[in-house]
Design an enzyme around this catalytic site. Sequence first.
Site, PDB file in Angstrom:
ATOM      1  N   CYS A  32       0.866  -1.180   0.000  1.00  0.00           N
ATOM      2  CA  CYS A  32       0.000   0.000   0.000  1.00  0.00           C
ATOM      3  C   CYS A  32       0.902   1.229   0.000  1.00  0.00           C
ATOM      4  O   CYS A  32       2.121   1.109  -0.095  1.00  0.00           O
ATOM      5  CB  CYS A  32      -0.957   0.001   1.191  1.00  0.00           C
ATOM      6  SG  CYS A  32      -0.200   0.207   2.809  1.00  0.00           S
ATOM      7  N   GLY A  33       0.309   2.383   0.122  1.00  0.00           N
ATOM      8  CA  GLY A  33       1.089   3.615   0.089  1.00  0.00           C
ATOM      9  C   GLY A  33       2.076   3.728   1.231  1.00  0.00           C
ATOM     10  O   GLY A  33       3.210   4.161   1.045  1.00  0.00           O
TER      11      GLY A  33
END
Length: 94
Positions: free
Chosen positions: A9-10
């Site tokens: 994810c980020g």
Amino acid sequence: MKRKIIVACGGAVATSTMAAEEIKELCQSHNIPVELIQCRVNEIETYMDGVHLICTTARVDRSFGDIPLVHGMPFVSGVGIEALQNKILTILQG
């Protein structure tokens, strides 16, 4: 044989943790041994050696060679989760 899965994810914290837990439970319930690697999207290439699947909760507009890529937001939102689970099982059992 253990299936190696990258969950990205980020920030490599909240949403990837949710997705990783869902994937872990899914694989355990289907007797699929897994090794899960959590990272940021921009770190995926660092961990790609021997990977069977990449699951991201952030949008990724590229491919990673022959490694299948699935979008893991259904694990966060709950919308479309069954279809995603079936897709993951098809990839890992294939």
